[in-house]
Design a protein around this motif. Structure first.
Motif, PDB file in Angstrom:
ATOM      1  N   ILE A  12      30.175 -31.121 -17.959  1.00  0.00           N
ATOM      2  CA  ILE A  12      28.801 -31.576 -17.710  1.00  0.00           C
ATOM      3  C   ILE A  12      28.869 -32.585 -16.575  1.00  0.00           C
ATOM      4  CG2 ILE A  12      26.728 -32.581 -18.723  1.00  0.00           C
ATOM      5  CD1 ILE A  12      27.874 -31.625 -21.431  1.00  0.00           C
ATOM      6  N   GLY A  14      28.490 -31.803 -12.192  1.00  0.00           N
ATOM      7  CA  GLY A  14      29.225 -31.006 -11.198  1.00  0.00           C
ATOM      8  C   GLY A  14      29.265 -31.702  -9.855  1.00  0.00           C
ATOM      9  N   SER A  37      22.882 -31.327 -12.921  1.00  0.00           N
ATOM     10  CA  SER A  37      21.459 -31.573 -12.652  1.00  0.00           C
ATOM     11  C   SER A  37      21.210 -32.056 -11.225  1.00  0.00           C
ATOM     12  CB  SER A  37      20.894 -32.572 -13.667  1.00  0.00           C
ATOM     13  OG  SER A  37      21.633 -33.769 -13.635  1.00  0.00           O
ATOM     14  N   GLY A  38      22.267 -32.112 -10.399  1.00  0.00           N
ATOM     15  CA  GLY A  38      22.082 -32.336  -8.961  1.00  0.00           C
ATOM     16  C   GLY A  38      21.642 -33.738  -8.555  1.00  0.00           C
ATOM     17  N   LYS A  39      22.062 -34.760  -9.330  1.00  0.00           N
ATOM     18  CA  LYS A  39      21.659 -36.122  -8.960  1.00  0.00           C
ATOM     19  C   LYS A  39      22.873 -37.064  -8.898  1.00  0.00           C
ATOM     20  CE  LYS A  39      16.808 -36.401  -9.995  1.00  0.00           C
ATOM     21  NZ  LYS A  39      16.457 -35.007 -10.157  1.00  0.00           N
ATOM     22  N   HIS A  47      26.233 -41.632   4.802  1.00  0.00           N
ATOM     23  CA  HIS A  47      27.627 -41.297   5.129  1.00  0.00           C
ATOM     24  C   HIS A  47      28.560 -41.870   4.072  1.00  0.00           C
ATOM     25  CE1 HIS A  47      26.271 -39.978   9.024  1.00  0.00           C
ATOM     26  NE2 HIS A  47      25.601 -41.106   9.133  1.00  0.00           N
ATOM     27  N   LEU A  82      19.849 -29.555 -16.726  1.00  0.00           N
ATOM     28  CA  LEU A  82      20.180 -30.822 -17.370  1.00  0.00           C
ATOM     29  C   LEU A  82      20.634 -30.542 -18.802  1.00  0.00           C
ATOM     30  CD1 LEU A  82      19.823 -34.015 -16.987  1.00  0.00           C
ATOM     31  CD2 LEU A  82      17.686 -33.690 -18.254  1.00  0.00           C
ATOM     32  N   ALA A 111      31.467 -35.569 -16.852  1.00  0.00           N
ATOM     33  CA  ALA A 111      31.675 -36.118 -15.506  1.00  0.00           C
ATOM     34  C   ALA A 111      30.288 -36.468 -14.989  1.00  0.00           C
ATOM     35  CB  ALA A 111      32.376 -35.087 -14.627  1.00  0.00           C
ATOM     36  N   TRP A 128      18.803 -49.059  -0.211  1.00  0.00           N
ATOM     37  CA  TRP A 128      19.966 -48.822  -1.082  1.00  0.00           C
ATOM     38  C   TRP A 128      20.862 -47.710  -0.525  1.00  0.00           C
ATOM     39  CZ3 TRP A 128      23.205 -50.732  -4.198  1.00  0.00           C
ATOM     40  CH2 TRP A 128      23.914 -49.977  -5.137  1.00  0.00           C
ATOM     41  N   GLY A 129      22.136 -48.009  -0.397  1.00  0.00           N
ATOM     42  CA  GLY A 129      23.095 -47.026   0.117  1.00  0.00           C
ATOM     43  C   GLY A 129      23.169 -47.015   1.633  1.00  0.00           C
ATOM     44  N   ASP A 268      32.768 -41.969 -12.615  1.00  0.00           N
ATOM     45  CA  ASP A 268      32.022 -43.234 -12.763  1.00  0.00           C
ATOM     46  C   ASP A 268      31.580 -43.537 -14.191  1.00  0.00           C
ATOM     47  OD1 ASP A 268      32.202 -43.585 -10.032  1.00  0.00           O
ATOM     48  OD2 ASP A 268      30.049 -43.824  -9.712  1.00  0.00           O
ATOM     49  N   ALA A 279      37.143 -40.757  -8.615  1.00  0.00           N
ATOM     50  CA  ALA A 279      36.435 -39.757  -9.441  1.00  0.00           C
ATOM     51  C   ALA A 279      37.159 -38.406  -9.361  1.00  0.00           C
ATOM     52  CB  ALA A 279      34.986 -39.624  -8.984  1.00  0.00           C
TER      53      ALA A 279
HETATM   54  C1  FAD Z   1      24.832 -45.738  -2.861  1.00  0.00           C
HETATM   55  C2  FAD Z   1      26.282 -45.372  -3.107  1.00  0.00           C
HETATM   56  C3  FAD Z   1      27.133 -45.154  -2.026  1.00  0.00           C
HETATM   57  C4  FAD Z   1      28.471 -44.841  -2.253  1.00  0.00           C
HETATM   58  N1  FAD Z   1      29.311 -44.656  -1.182  1.00  0.00           N
HETATM   59  C5  FAD Z   1      30.601 -44.320  -1.389  1.00  0.00           C
HETATM   60  C6  FAD Z   1      31.497 -44.117  -0.290  1.00  0.00           C
HETATM   61  O1  FAD Z   1      31.120 -44.240   0.865  1.00  0.00           O
HETATM   62  N2  FAD Z   1      32.786 -43.789  -0.584  1.00  0.00           N
HETATM   63  C7  FAD Z   1      33.246 -43.664  -1.868  1.00  0.00           C
HETATM   64  O2  FAD Z   1      34.427 -43.353  -2.047  1.00  0.00           O
HETATM   65  N3  FAD Z   1      32.410 -43.839  -2.915  1.00  0.00           N
HETATM   66  C8  FAD Z   1      31.114 -44.163  -2.720  1.00  0.00           C
HETATM   67  N4  FAD Z   1      30.280 -44.371  -3.768  1.00  0.00           N
HETATM   68  C9  FAD Z   1      30.805 -44.162  -5.144  1.00  0.00           C
HETATM   69  C10 FAD Z   1      30.851 -42.647  -5.437  1.00  0.00           C
HETATM   70  O3  FAD Z   1      29.661 -42.051  -4.994  1.00  0.00           O
HETATM   71  C11 FAD Z   1      31.034 -42.417  -6.926  1.00  0.00           C
HETATM   72  O4  FAD Z   1      32.229 -43.068  -7.343  1.00  0.00           O
HETATM   73  C12 FAD Z   1      31.109 -40.918  -7.220  1.00  0.00           C
HETATM   74  O5  FAD Z   1      29.913 -40.283  -6.845  1.00  0.00           O
HETATM   75  C13 FAD Z   1      31.388 -40.695  -8.706  1.00  0.00           C
HETATM   76  O6  FAD Z   1      31.472 -39.326  -8.918  1.00  0.00           O
HETATM   77  P1  FAD Z   1      31.120 -38.732 -10.361  1.00  0.00           P
HETATM   78  O7  FAD Z   1      31.381 -37.278 -10.251  1.00  0.00           O
HETATM   79  O8  FAD Z   1      31.814 -39.522 -11.414  1.00  0.00           O
HETATM   80  O9  FAD Z   1      29.554 -39.046 -10.569  1.00  0.00           O
HETATM   81  P2  FAD Z   1      28.301 -38.645  -9.677  1.00  0.00           P
HETATM   82  O10 FAD Z   1      28.714 -38.340  -8.287  1.00  0.00           O
HETATM   83  O11 FAD Z   1      27.269 -39.692  -9.883  1.00  0.00           O
HETATM   84  O12 FAD Z   1      27.810 -37.269 -10.312  1.00  0.00           O
HETATM   85  C14 FAD Z   1      27.397 -37.142 -11.638  1.00  0.00           C
HETATM   86  C15 FAD Z   1      26.752 -35.758 -11.744  1.00  0.00           C
HETATM   87  O13 FAD Z   1      26.472 -35.485 -13.111  1.00  0.00           O
HETATM   88  C16 FAD Z   1      25.175 -34.925 -13.203  1.00  0.00           C
HETATM   89  N5  FAD Z   1      24.655 -35.164 -14.550  1.00  0.00           N
HETATM   90  C17 FAD Z   1      24.485 -36.333 -15.185  1.00  0.00           C
HETATM   91  N6  FAD Z   1      23.988 -36.145 -16.417  1.00  0.00           N
HETATM   92  C18 FAD Z   1      23.836 -34.799 -16.549  1.00  0.00           C
HETATM   93  C19 FAD Z   1      23.361 -33.980 -17.601  1.00  0.00           C
HETATM   94  N7  FAD Z   1      22.945 -34.497 -18.760  1.00  0.00           N
HETATM   95  N8  FAD Z   1      23.338 -32.634 -17.398  1.00  0.00           N
HETATM   96  C20 FAD Z   1      23.763 -32.099 -16.225  1.00  0.00           C
HETATM   97  N9  FAD Z   1      24.242 -32.841 -15.202  1.00  0.00           N
HETATM   98  C21 FAD Z   1      24.273 -34.174 -15.373  1.00  0.00           C
HETATM   99  C22 FAD Z   1      24.379 -35.637 -12.113  1.00  0.00           C
HETATM  100  O14 FAD Z   1      23.201 -34.936 -11.746  1.00  0.00           O
HETATM  101  C23 FAD Z   1      25.414 -35.681 -10.993  1.00  0.00           C
HETATM  102  O15 FAD Z   1      25.369 -34.528 -10.183  1.00  0.00           O
HETATM  103  C24 FAD Z   1      28.943 -44.710  -3.574  1.00  0.00           C
HETATM  104  C25 FAD Z   1      28.083 -44.925  -4.652  1.00  0.00           C
HETATM  105  C26 FAD Z   1      26.766 -45.260  -4.438  1.00  0.00           C
HETATM  106  C27 FAD Z   1      25.866 -45.507  -5.611  1.00  0.00           C
END
Ligand code: FAD
Length: 300
Positions: A12, A14, A37-39, A47, A82, A111, A128-129, A268, A279
């Motif tokens: 869960i 992607g 869910s693409g967020k 960047h 979702l 994830a 932000w960002g 995260d 990650a």
């Molecule tokens: C503004 C910002 C800028 C950043 N810039 C950098 C950078 O320049 N370099 C760097 O190394 N890191 C950066 N980071 C940190 C980095 O983006 C995160 O560490 C990384 O995205 C974590 O990956 P993840 O897969 O754990 O979570 P995420 O990338 O947040 O992805 C989680 C995914 O799970 C999906 N999801 C959640 N709940 C559900 C559900 N119930 N059902 C289906 N899908 C679900 C979400 O839609 C999303 O697609 C930044 C973070 C932020 C907030």
């Protein structure tokens, strides 16, 4: 014939952690479903930096390439939706989605990342960002030497200041209300601590120009650091009974196992060390351990 609702692992989320795990599991011939869910949390930033081979690329470009590469492994399926409910079953787990689908798997990997909570101040979300940033390793180089604020009002302020002073010596602290921490060390260093409420951030398309305080004072700034509070993006791990630790992350061991047998978590949602590299690495490790459990026949 394949049953399109039964999998060995449901991932869960992607994004970076989830796709990294999906690649490892796909290459291990495991039947995997990625529900997303693409967020992703970094969708606000133009960047991404500090991710070797991808430095400076758009986040969406990096994840699109990752998804394209994972899609080449034909045991991996994708479902854009979702996940809303999770339950333990006799043979593993069942996941329900917003679009009314039900999927089952022997193992789960969360994830799912976190949701940042931004203050309700005009201009904050728009910046932000871009110029309101959480992490110097991700964006500090781009604003090195620039006029910088740190939006903080707790005991971490002094350490936060010291870290950011590696990148710039033009720093003010914005407490957005009466400071609640000992300012002695900052005063010794003659660092300006502004205790007024921040009314709004003046910006041009997310490029910060100045902060405006309730006193009417303004202060020109190019960048503002802020470590936001957060909530888990997905409530299912907690619903299932996974332990959430004091910092609000899903508790995992060194192998990304949660407190619930058969349920793993990566990225995260498990750690304050937020980066694409971390990650991805955690997703990679979780997948190897999931594969190991499946091969050894360890049931949830
Ligand atoms: C503004 C910002 C800028 C950043 N810039 C950098 C950078 O320049 N370099 C760097 O190394 N890191 C950066 N980071 C940190 C980095 O983006 C995160 O560490 C990384 O995205 C974590 O990956 P993840 O897969 O754990 O979570 P995420 O990338 O947040 O992805 C989680 C995914 O799970 C999906 N999801 C959640 N709940 C559900 C559900 N119930 N059902 C289906 N899908 C679900 C979400 O839609 C999303 O697609 C930044 C973070 C932020 C907030």
């Amino acid at each position: 014939m394949h049953d399109n609702s039964q999998f060995e692992v449901i991932i869960i989320g992607g994004s970076y952690a989830g796709l990294s795990a999906a690649m490892t599991l796909g290459r291990s011939l495991k039947k995997v479903l990625v529900i997303d869910s693409g967020k992703p949390c970094n969708r606000f930033t133009p960047h991404a930096h500090n991710f070797i081979t991808q430095d400076g690329k758009k986040p969406a470009e990096i994840s699109a390439l990752a998804r394209q590469q994972v899609a080449q492994y034909d045991t991996v399926s994708f479902h854009n939706d979702l996940a809303t409910q999770g339950a333990k079953t006799e043979y593993g787990f069942e996941i329900q989605t917003n679009l009314g689908q039900t999927f089952t798997a022997q193992k789960l990997l969360f994830a799912t990342g976190i949701k940042d909570i931004l203050p309700d101040i005009d201009g904050f979300t728009e910046c932000w960002g871009k110029t309101v940033i959480h992490c110097p390793y991700c964006h500090g180089y781009e604003v090195r030497g620039r006029k910088t604020g740190i939006f903080v009002n707790d005991e971490s302020a002094v350490d936060f200041y010291k870290i950011i002073s590696n990148w710039t010596d033009s720093i003010i602290i914005l407490t957005n209300g009466k400071a609640t921490f000992d300012q002695a060390e900052l005063q010794e260093r003659e660092i300006l601590v502004m205790e007024n409420t921040v009314t709004y951030l003046e910006h041009e398309e997310g490029s910060l120009k100045k902060i405006v305080l309730d006193s009417g004072q303004t202060h020109a700034l190019d960048a503002l650091y802020f470590r936001p509070p957060f909530v888990q993006h997905c409530a299912i791990p907690q619903q299932l009974g996974c332990t959430i630790n004091e910092s609000g992350h899903i508790e995992v061991d060194d192998f990304q196992k949660t407190s619930l047998p058969g349920v793993f978590a990566a990225g995260d949602c498990t750690t304050p060390f937020r980066s694409l590299a971390i990650a991805s690495a955690q997703g990679n490790k979780a997948a190897a351990m999931l594969n190991h459990e499946l091969i050894m026949g360890e049931h949830a």
